[in-house]
Design a protein around this motif. Structure first.
Motif, PDB file in Angstrom:
ATOM      1  N   PHE A  14       0.858  -1.177   0.000  1.00 33.22           N
ATOM      2  CA  PHE A  14       0.000   0.000   0.000  1.00 33.22           C
ATOM      3  C   PHE A  14       0.897   1.230   0.000  1.00 33.22           C
ATOM      4  O   PHE A  14       1.649   1.459   0.954  1.00 33.22           O
ATOM      5  CB  PHE A  14      -0.921   0.016   1.220  1.00 33.22           C
ATOM      6  N   SER A  15       0.822   2.019  -1.068  1.00 33.42           N
ATOM      7  CA  SER A  15       1.567   3.266  -1.121  1.00 33.42           C
ATOM      8  C   SER A  15       0.822   4.346  -0.351  1.00 33.42           C
ATOM      9  O   SER A  15      -0.323   4.170   0.070  1.00 33.42           O
ATOM     10  CB  SER A  15       1.765   3.693  -2.583  1.00 33.42           C
ATOM     11  N   SER A  16       1.453   5.501  -0.192  1.00 31.93           N
ATOM     12  CA  SER A  16       0.808   6.600   0.531  1.00 31.93           C
ATOM     13  C   SER A  16      -0.451   7.061  -0.202  1.00 31.93           C
ATOM     14  O   SER A  16      -1.449   7.436   0.437  1.00 31.93           O
ATOM     15  CB  SER A  16       1.789   7.755   0.693  1.00 31.93           C
ATOM     16  N   GLU A  17      -0.421   7.020  -1.545  1.00 28.85           N
ATOM     17  CA  GLU A  17      -1.608   7.395  -2.311  1.00 28.85           C
ATOM     18  C   GLU A  17      -2.739   6.396  -2.098  1.00 28.85           C
ATOM     19  O   GLU A  17      -3.912   6.768  -1.958  1.00 28.85           O
ATOM     20  CB  GLU A  17      -1.265   7.494  -3.800  1.00 28.85           C
ATOM     21  N   MET A  18      -2.415   5.106  -2.079  1.00 27.65           N
ATOM     22  CA  MET A  18      -3.438   4.078  -1.863  1.00 27.65           C
ATOM     23  C   MET A  18      -4.028   4.179  -0.459  1.00 27.65           C
ATOM     24  O   MET A  18      -5.228   3.965  -0.264  1.00 27.65           O
ATOM     25  CB  MET A  18      -2.827   2.696  -2.098  1.00 27.65           C
ATOM     26  N   ILE A  19      -3.191   4.508   0.522  1.00 28.12           N
ATOM     27  CA  ILE A  19      -3.674   4.658   1.899  1.00 28.12           C
ATOM     28  C   ILE A  19      -4.655   5.821   1.992  1.00 28.12           C
ATOM     29  O   ILE A  19      -5.708   5.724   2.640  1.00 28.12           O
ATOM     30  CB  ILE A  19      -2.483   4.860   2.853  1.00 28.12           C
ATOM     31  N   ALA A  20      -4.332   6.939   1.316  1.00 24.89           N
ATOM     32  CA  ALA A  20      -5.216   8.107   1.358  1.00 24.89           C
ATOM     33  C   ALA A  20      -6.517   7.843   0.602  1.00 24.89           C
ATOM     34  O   ALA A  20      -7.609   8.163   1.088  1.00 24.89           O
ATOM     35  CB  ALA A  20      -4.491   9.321   0.776  1.00 24.89           C
ATOM     36  N   GLU A  21      -6.407   7.256  -0.580  1.00 23.23           N
ATOM     37  CA  GLU A  21      -7.603   7.014  -1.384  1.00 23.23           C
ATOM     38  C   GLU A  21      -8.508   5.966  -0.747  1.00 23.23           C
ATOM     39  O   GLU A  21      -9.737   6.047  -0.845  1.00 23.23           O
ATOM     40  CB  GLU A  21      -7.191   6.569  -2.787  1.00 23.23           C
ATOM     41  N   GLY A  22      -7.923   4.970  -0.090  1.00 23.05           N
ATOM     42  CA  GLY A  22      -8.709   3.935   0.551  1.00 23.05           C
ATOM     43  C   GLY A  22      -9.164   4.285   1.952  1.00 23.05           C
ATOM     44  O   GLY A  22      -9.846   3.483   2.595  1.00 23.05           O
ATOM     45  N   GLN A  23      -8.779   5.480   2.430  1.00 23.75           N
ATOM     46  CA  GLN A  23      -9.128   5.933   3.782  1.00 23.75           C
ATOM     47  C   GLN A  23      -8.748   4.880   4.827  1.00 23.75           C
ATOM     48  O   GLN A  23      -9.529   4.545   5.717  1.00 23.75           O
ATOM     49  CB  GLN A  23     -10.611   6.282   3.871  1.00 23.75           C
ATOM     50  N   ILE A  24      -7.541   4.379   4.696  1.00 21.14           N
ATOM     51  CA  ILE A  24      -7.012   3.399   5.642  1.00 21.14           C
ATOM     52  C   ILE A  24      -6.434   4.157   6.827  1.00 21.14           C
ATOM     53  O   ILE A  24      -5.398   4.801   6.728  1.00 21.14           O
ATOM     54  CB  ILE A  24      -5.937   2.515   4.974  1.00 21.14           C
ATOM     55  N   GLU A  25      -7.129   4.090   7.961  1.00 19.11           N
ATOM     56  CA  GLU A  25      -6.733   4.860   9.135  1.00 19.11           C
ATOM     57  C   GLU A  25      -5.997   4.035  10.167  1.00 19.11           C
ATOM     58  O   GLU A  25      -5.246   4.574  10.978  1.00 19.11           O
ATOM     59  CB  GLU A  25      -7.962   5.499   9.783  1.00 19.11           C
ATOM     60  N   ASN A  26      -6.216   2.717  10.196  1.00 21.70           N
ATOM     61  CA  ASN A  26      -5.542   1.874  11.180  1.00 21.70           C
ATOM     62  C   ASN A  26      -5.497   0.443  10.662  1.00 21.70           C
ATOM     63  O   ASN A  26      -5.940   0.158   9.549  1.00 21.70           O
ATOM     64  CB  ASN A  26      -6.241   1.946  12.546  1.00 21.70           C
TER      65      ASN A  26
END
Length: 357
Positions: free
Chosen positions: A28-40
């Motif tokens: 998971f890249s930083s862009e994927m984390i932001a787009e997927g709203q992965i918070e924890n």
């Protein structure tokens, strides 16, 4: 014609292209984390196959069906977590919000050599962002129902010709979606504040030292279930408790990483030395029967303080023979306690009587 982007990972304790890395990896890249709203870590399971997370105040993680539901200082997790190379020993310390993350690598299967700290199921390798050469300001804000607000902001850039720094803050709050019909208290809420900093020193053309620090303060109630069989009517959102329900975590640490490139030694090698200190204090309280009747309340305080030293010497990836030599030292001083009461109105008294772990 389309070109496949080369993604660099550190799953082999060296930088390699993911397409050439013979390990089962979910990235998971930083862009994927932001787009997927992965918070924890709880959100990860909805974005990658063969990973499940049981939310019971301790992050019980299974990868490919392998995991351990046991917790306490006498048990290490089967699915482990490393943040910037630092091993996180207590499962209570991994259930925190992700922010300012460069990438998340999930290595599936036993990691017997490179991540061999009891890693039978797999490991989460979390890499935070480093200071930048130019001034950067970034931030993000989320607003939702149940008074959900989350903000994280970063500032990064050069301090001098040889020093770069990065500072990130995060604040996350949400009212719980479960309501106590007796006291109107909310459960399944969110309440966390965190700080992370990194300072990079360019010691020479081939030498660098990175100093990192982070702190998390979490004050949440956790969750409970609806017990219709003993008189509590309603649905998932309506509960009734007579005891405390708390999930309080204070966690933080510092680490230093020294990196030295030696291009003229043995055809080119890189020396990396890592030292870290971490501390986690956890206070958990449960109303075990999840009802308004004074039956049983449990309390679980846990403390952990750990030190890690690690040194690796790795060959240049461009050589025909790739090798890595390393040494690892880890020491943890941990303690916990467990207490409960069965009598009406004695929860706070019994909790105070629990020995300090």
């Amino acid at each position: 014609k389309g070109v496949i982007e080369e993604v660099v990972v550190t799953a082999k304790r060296r930088e390699t292209v993911i397409q050439d890395t013979p390990i089962a990896i979910s990235l998971f890249s930083s862009e994927m984390i932001a787009e997927g709203q992965i918070e924890n870590i709880d959100d990860i399971q909805f974005a990658t196959p063969n990973v499940t997370v049981l939310d019971d105040s301790f992050a019980v993680v299974t990868i490919r069906g392998v995991g351990s539901s046991a917790f306490g200082v006498g048990v290490d997790p089967s699915a482990t977590m490393h943040i910037d190379g630092v091993y996180i020993p207590r499962t209570s310390g991994v259930y925190s919000d992700y922010f300012d993350v460069e990438r998340i690598e999930i290595l599936k299967g036993p990691q017997g050599t490179l991540y061999g700290r009891n890693t039978t199921a797999g490991t989460f390798n979390i890499v935070s962002k480093l200071p930048t050469d130019e001034l950067e300001l970034s931030g993000a804000m989320t607003i939702g129902n149940y008074e959900k607000t989350r903000f994280d902001g970063s500032i990064s850039g050069p301090v001098s010709d040889t020093v770069r720094a990065r500072l990130t803050v995060m604040k996350n709050d949400m009212d719980g979606y479960q309501r106590d019909k007796l006291t109107d208290r909310r459960y399944r809420d969110e309440g966390a504040s965190a700080l992370r900093t990194a300072i990079a020193f360019d010691l020479s053309e081939n030498a660098e030292f990175i100093l990192r620090g982070d702190y998390l303060r979490q004050r949440e109630t956790g969750g409970t279930f609806t017990n219709d069989t003993i008189g509590v009517s309603g649905d998932l959102y309506d509960v009734a408790l007579d005891g405390p329900q708390d999930n309080d975590i204070d966690s933080g640490g510092v680490s230093g990483t020294f990196i030295l490139g030696m291009p003229n030694f043995l055809g080119g090698v890189e020396l990396k030395a890592l030292g870290s200190w971490r501390k986690t204090d956890t206070e958990l309280a449960f109303d075990n029967d999840s009802s308004e009747f004074p039956k049983r309340h449990s309390f679980f305080p846990e403390k952990s303080e750990s030190y890690q030293l690690e040194t690796t010497l790795a060959s240049d990836s461009g050589q025909r023979l790739n090798w890595l030599l390393g040494a690892f030292y880890f020491n943890e001083d941990a303690s916990d306690a467990f207490g409960f009461d069965r009598m009406p109105g004695t929860a706070e008294c019994e909790r105070a009587a629990i020995p300090d772990p």
